[in-house]
Design a protein around this motif. Sequence first.
Motif, short mmCIF file in Angstrom:
data_model
loop_
_atom_site.label_atom_id
_atom_site.label_comp_id
_atom_site.label_asym_id
_atom_site.label_seq_id
_atom_site.Cartn_x
_atom_site.Cartn_y
_atom_site.Cartn_z
N LYS A 2 0.85 -1.18 0.00
CA LYS A 2 0.00 0.00 0.00
C LYS A 2 0.89 1.24 0.00
O LYS A 2 1.97 1.23 0.59
N GLY A 3 0.41 2.29 -0.64
CA GLY A 3 1.17 3.52 -0.67
C GLY A 3 0.25 4.73 -0.67
O GLY A 3 -0.91 4.65 -1.09
N ARG A 4 0.77 5.85 -0.19
CA ARG A 4 -0.01 7.08 -0.12
C ARG A 4 0.91 8.28 -0.31
O ARG A 4 2.01 8.32 0.23
N THR A 5 0.44 9.24 -1.10
CA THR A 5 1.17 10.49 -1.30
C THR A 5 0.21 11.65 -1.12
O THR A 5 -0.93 11.60 -1.61
N ALA A 6 0.62 12.67 -0.40
CA ALA A 6 -0.19 13.88 -0.21
C ALA A 6 0.73 15.09 -0.36
O ALA A 6 1.76 15.18 0.31
N ILE A 7 0.35 16.01 -1.25
CA ILE A 7 1.13 17.23 -1.48
C ILE A 7 0.24 18.44 -1.26
O ILE A 7 -0.88 18.49 -1.79
N ARG A 8 0.71 19.39 -0.50
CA ARG A 8 0.02 20.65 -0.34
C ARG A 8 0.90 21.77 -0.90
O ARG A 8 2.11 21.75 -0.75
N PHE A 9 0.24 22.73 -1.56
CA PHE A 9 0.95 23.80 -2.23
C PHE A 9 0.66 25.15 -1.57
O PHE A 9 -0.41 25.36 -1.01
N ALA A 10 1.62 26.04 -1.66
CA ALA A 10 1.44 27.44 -1.29
C ALA A 10 1.86 28.24 -2.52
O ALA A 10 3.04 28.31 -2.84
N GLY A 11 0.89 28.78 -3.23
CA GLY A 11 1.18 29.38 -4.53
C GLY A 11 1.55 28.30 -5.51
O GLY A 11 0.85 27.30 -5.64
N ASP A 12 2.70 28.45 -6.20
CA ASP A 12 3.12 27.41 -7.14
C ASP A 12 4.26 26.57 -6.59
O ASP A 12 4.93 25.84 -7.33
N ALA A 13 4.48 26.64 -5.27
CA ALA A 13 5.56 25.88 -4.64
C ALA A 13 4.99 24.87 -3.66
O ALA A 13 3.90 25.05 -3.10
N VAL A 14 5.71 23.78 -3.48
CA VAL A 14 5.29 22.75 -2.53
C VAL A 14 5.49 23.25 -1.11
O VAL A 14 6.55 23.74 -0.74
N GLU A 15 4.44 23.11 -0.30
CA GLU A 15 4.51 23.50 1.11
C GLU A 15 4.84 22.30 1.99
O GLU A 15 5.73 22.36 2.84
N THR A 16 4.11 21.19 1.80
CA THR A 16 4.37 19.97 2.55
C THR A 16 4.16 18.77 1.64
O THR A 16 3.39 18.83 0.67
N VAL A 17 4.82 17.68 1.96
CA VAL A 17 4.64 16.44 1.22
C VAL A 17 4.74 15.27 2.19
O VAL A 17 5.59 15.27 3.09
N VAL A 18 3.85 14.29 2.01
CA VAL A 18 3.85 13.08 2.83
C VAL A 18 3.88 11.88 1.89
O VAL A 18 3.08 11.78 0.96
N ASN A 19 4.82 10.96 2.13
CA ASN A 19 4.91 9.71 1.39
C ASN A 19 4.89 8.55 2.37
O ASN A 19 5.72 8.50 3.28
N GLU A 20 3.96 7.64 2.20
CA GLU A 20 3.88 6.46 3.06
C GLU A 20 3.79 5.21 2.18
O GLU A 20 3.07 5.22 1.17
N PRO A 21 4.51 4.13 2.50
CA PRO A 21 5.43 4.04 3.64
C PRO A 21 6.73 4.81 3.37
O PRO A 21 7.11 5.01 2.22
N HIS A 22 7.37 5.24 4.44
CA HIS A 22 8.64 5.95 4.31
C HIS A 22 9.73 4.95 3.94
O HIS A 22 9.83 3.87 4.54
N LYS A 23 10.53 5.29 2.96
CA LYS A 23 11.57 4.38 2.50
C LYS A 23 12.95 4.94 2.84
O LYS A 23 13.20 6.12 2.67
#
Length: 273
Positions: A123-144
């Motif tokens: 199983k895998g999950r990715t979540a990206i949040r942006f502030a303007g046109d730049a990445v603010e936070t990113v989550v990748n599971e599972p962590h490798k």
Amino acid sequence: SVPERSPHRFAGISRHWEAMKHLAAAFALAALALVAPATAAGAETRAFRADYSVTLLGLPVASARFDSSFEGDRFRIRGSVSSSGVGRLFDDTKGTTSVEGTIRQGAVLPSAFKADYVSGRKKGRTAIRFAGDAVETVVNEPHKKRNADTWVAVSEGHLKAVLDPLSAAIVPAAKPEEVCTRTIRFFDGELRADLKLSPTGDPKGQNVTCNASFVPVAGYRKGRKQIDYLKNRGRIAVTFAPLAGTGLYTPVDASVSTQAGPLRIVATRIEPR
């Protein structure tokens, strides 16, 4: 030698799952935008559904369905992608993906992108949040865990002026001749890469076909065969069509060469819902 259409060729589908998932999602966003006219703030919500078929070596390996809604300058896309046909025999993968954001003054600004998948027991999950046109936070599971000696790390500078794989399918341009004279910077939560577009000739009418060169920037292992193949031998062709009155162009057809064979994405149905 291995026959051209041997099952061993399709055993590599799992290695290309992320690419297939994001490409299908990007084309869904693009095609849904094509049938969604530009709306003013406060206009009614318009909703659409699109079905897609992904083929490898001309045989079906994945399918996708995406539902979209457009209200004022905001958009939202939610979809699912899964192995199908021959692909299901060798790689049973299912995934969901979504993006939401705004389209303002000819620019697409995503605010949140998500992707989840299940492949066998993985199983895998990715979540990206942006502030303007730049990445603010990113989550990748599972962590490798990564080997610092071979891993090309993503820096903060790499994540400025980037788009997620879905939003990267929307290209602002005042006229067809401008579409293929740019570099698309995208980030899928791990891989940061560029697509350098170049013209194949004079545009035919309002549509324009570009060649695209894949340039890995960061977020990959040095010497990885799939990355090296796309960079040095991969062939990508994308045809863009205009969104009337918006100053935006979107892909309507594409082909990508991979180690497993030619990959193609085709819309089988697009309709209001």
